[in-house]
Design a protein around this motif. Structure first.
Motif, PDB file in Angstrom:
ATOM      1  N   ALA A 139       0.828  -1.203   0.000  1.00 53.30           N
ATOM      2  CA  ALA A 139       0.000   0.000   0.000  1.00 53.30           C
ATOM      3  C   ALA A 139       0.868   1.260   0.000  1.00 53.30           C
ATOM      4  N   GLU A 140       1.826   1.337   0.924  1.00 50.68           N
ATOM      5  CA  GLU A 140       2.648   2.541   1.028  1.00 50.68           C
ATOM      6  C   GLU A 140       3.504   2.750  -0.213  1.00 50.68           C
ATOM      7  N   ASN A 141       4.092   1.679  -0.716  1.00 48.71           N
ATOM      8  CA  ASN A 141       5.004   1.821  -1.845  1.00 48.71           C
ATOM      9  C   ASN A 141       4.293   1.977  -3.180  1.00 48.71           C
ATOM     10  N   THR A 142       3.013   1.659  -3.236  1.00 45.72           N
ATOM     11  CA  THR A 142       2.254   2.012  -4.438  1.00 45.72           C
ATOM     12  C   THR A 142       2.319   3.513  -4.646  1.00 45.72           C
ATOM     13  N   VAL A 150       5.386   9.672 -11.003  1.00 44.78           N
ATOM     14  CA  VAL A 150       4.736  10.181 -12.214  1.00 44.78           C
ATOM     15  C   VAL A 150       4.007  11.490 -11.941  1.00 44.78           C
ATOM     16  N   VAL A 151       3.513  11.682 -10.717  1.00 46.31           N
ATOM     17  CA  VAL A 151       2.909  12.971 -10.375  1.00 46.31           C
ATOM     18  C   VAL A 151       3.942  14.082 -10.496  1.00 46.31           C
ATOM     19  N   TRP A 152       5.112  13.860  -9.915  1.00 49.39           N
ATOM     20  CA  TRP A 152       6.153  14.881 -10.000  1.00 49.39           C
ATOM     21  C   TRP A 152       6.715  15.002 -11.415  1.00 49.39           C
ATOM     22  N   LEU A 197       2.561  14.519  -0.034  1.00 52.85           N
ATOM     23  CA  LEU A 197       1.217  14.913   0.389  1.00 52.85           C
ATOM     24  C   LEU A 197       0.187  14.715  -0.720  1.00 52.85           C
ATOM     25  N   LEU A 198       0.433  15.262  -1.886  1.00 49.73           N
ATOM     26  CA  LEU A 198      -0.513  15.118  -2.997  1.00 49.73           C
ATOM     27  C   LEU A 198      -0.533  13.693  -3.553  1.00 49.73           C
ATOM     28  N   PRO A 199       0.616  13.080  -3.839  1.00 42.51           N
ATOM     29  CA  PRO A 199       0.574  11.720  -4.385  1.00 42.51           C
ATOM     30  C   PRO A 199      -0.137  10.709  -3.490  1.00 42.51           C
ATOM     31  N   ALA A 200       0.052  10.809  -2.175  1.00 46.79           N
ATOM     32  CA  ALA A 200      -0.600   9.859  -1.275  1.00 46.79           C
ATOM     33  C   ALA A 200      -2.114   9.998  -1.356  1.00 46.79           C
ATOM     34  N   ASN A 236       1.119  10.540   5.375  1.00 47.95           N
ATOM     35  CA  ASN A 236       0.866   9.996   4.045  1.00 47.95           C
ATOM     36  C   ASN A 236       0.638   8.483   4.062  1.00 47.95           C
ATOM     37  N   ALA A 237       1.448   7.744   4.802  1.00 48.59           N
ATOM     38  CA  ALA A 237       1.265   6.300   4.869  1.00 48.59           C
ATOM     39  C   ALA A 237      -0.103   5.947   5.448  1.00 48.59           C
ATOM     40  N   GLY A 238      -0.581   6.742   6.405  1.00 47.94           N
ATOM     41  CA  GLY A 238      -1.892   6.480   6.983  1.00 47.94           C
ATOM     42  C   GLY A 238      -2.991   6.532   5.946  1.00 47.94           C
ATOM     43  N   VAL A 239      -2.889   7.462   5.008  1.00 47.87           N
ATOM     44  CA  VAL A 239      -3.908   7.606   3.964  1.00 47.87           C
ATOM     45  C   VAL A 239      -3.950   6.377   3.075  1.00 47.87           C
TER      46      VAL A 239
END
Length: 305
Positions: A139-142, A150-152, A197-200, A236-239
């Motif tokens: 989940a976190e590493n996705t 790719v977002v950045w 923040l945004l990617p998560a 972020n990991a929590g999300v």
């Protein structure tokens, strides 16, 4: 070819290269950056936040500068940079290999694989603990290894791709809360938090939207995110872990053993502890989220130009 179209084409081609070839097996640039950063640490290290800030600025700044020079290569440069920084195929492969070993009852083999997924102590984990650790890492590493790059890339092209990977790698190297890095690693950890923040949150939304692919429900994923994510020590990991738990209908979190000690993580989601079958579902969901995020990033790259 216009700049936005060139970036979009490079992102899609780089994603395809990662799907076909995975990580480069020899002379991986990220490994080279890690070695260079470790050497730099020998010069910059001091038990102070300002020293860590200097270390972060020098290491990331050098990579961003290189990316700014390399982006003149157009589609090819963007594709190669994307392939270099993505870890999606390797992540899915590691998750499947872990599931195969657990299904076969090969706990020693599963424990040997875990350090490639996360930093927990595999020797203290039973089969259920290994399945949970692997699923949380998927989940976190996705987000960290596939969506965020790719977002950045869409936002800042080659410098964004390479700069993000440098930030994330430094966090993995020095962003720990142990005695050596509590102060020196502060800048690396906080920079990584901001960069993700945004990617998560995009990962969380895509996980919820695509939950039906693995028999899950979007509403359950969003409910777990809203209710449980804020209790996680990582913003972020929590999300991403909570949304994955909700999408799969399982419970994550709880007692977590690291080499530096034990952390009591909040419970995420509701339902039974994850099984091997749930780990396989998580890998499948991760793969479709990765694809969707790349297509979205390519569309953003075209639109913003």
């Amino acid at each position: 070819m216009q700049k936005g179209t060139s970036t979009a084409a490079g992102l899609l081609l780089g994603f395809a290269l990662d799907r076909v070839f995975g990580d480069p097996r020899r002379w991986h640039p990220v490994a080279g950056f890690g070695a260079a950063s470790a050497a730099l640490e020998g010069v910059t290290y001091a038990d102070r936040r300002v020293a860590g800030l200097v270390h972060e600025a020098l290491a990331v700044g050098a990579v961003v500068g290189f990316g700014a020079a390399a982006r003149r290569g157009g589609v090819v440069a963007t594709a190669v940079a994307t392939w270099t920084v993505l870890g999606g195929r390797s992540l899915a492969g590691a998750g499947r290999a872990m599931a195969d070993r657990l299904a076969a009852g090969d706990l020693d083999g599963a424990r040997a694989l875990l350090p490639g997924l996360c930093g927990r102590d595999p020797d203290v984990l039973d089969a259920d603990g290994l399945a949970r650790a692997a699923l949380e890492s998927i989940a976190e590493n996705t987000s960290d290894a596939a969506v965020a790059p790719v977002v950045w890339g869409a936002v800042a092209g080659v410098p964004g791709l390479l700069g993000y990977r440098a930030i994330n790698t430094l966090d993995a190297m020095v962003g720990y809360r142990n005695e050596r890095y509590r102060r020196f690693g502060w800048a690396a950890a906080r920079t990584d938090d901001v960069a993700n923040l945004l990617p998560a949150r995009l990962t969380g939304l895509l996980t919820a939207a695509l939950a039906p692919v693995v028999g899950g429900h979007p509403a359950a994923a969003l409910r777990a995110w809203r209710r449980d994510a804020a209790g996680h020590p990582s913003p972020n990991a929590g999300v991403v872990e909570a949304s994955m738990a909700g999408a799969l209908g399982v419970r994550l979190g709880g007692r977590t053993q690291y080499p530096h000690g034990v952390e009591l993580r909040p419970l995420l989601g509701e339902g039974p502890a994850p099984t091997v079958a749930d780990l396989r579902r998580a890998v499948r969901l991760s793969e479709v989220v990765q694809l969707a995020a790349t297509v979205f990033a390519a569309a953003v790259a075209v639109a913003e130009r």
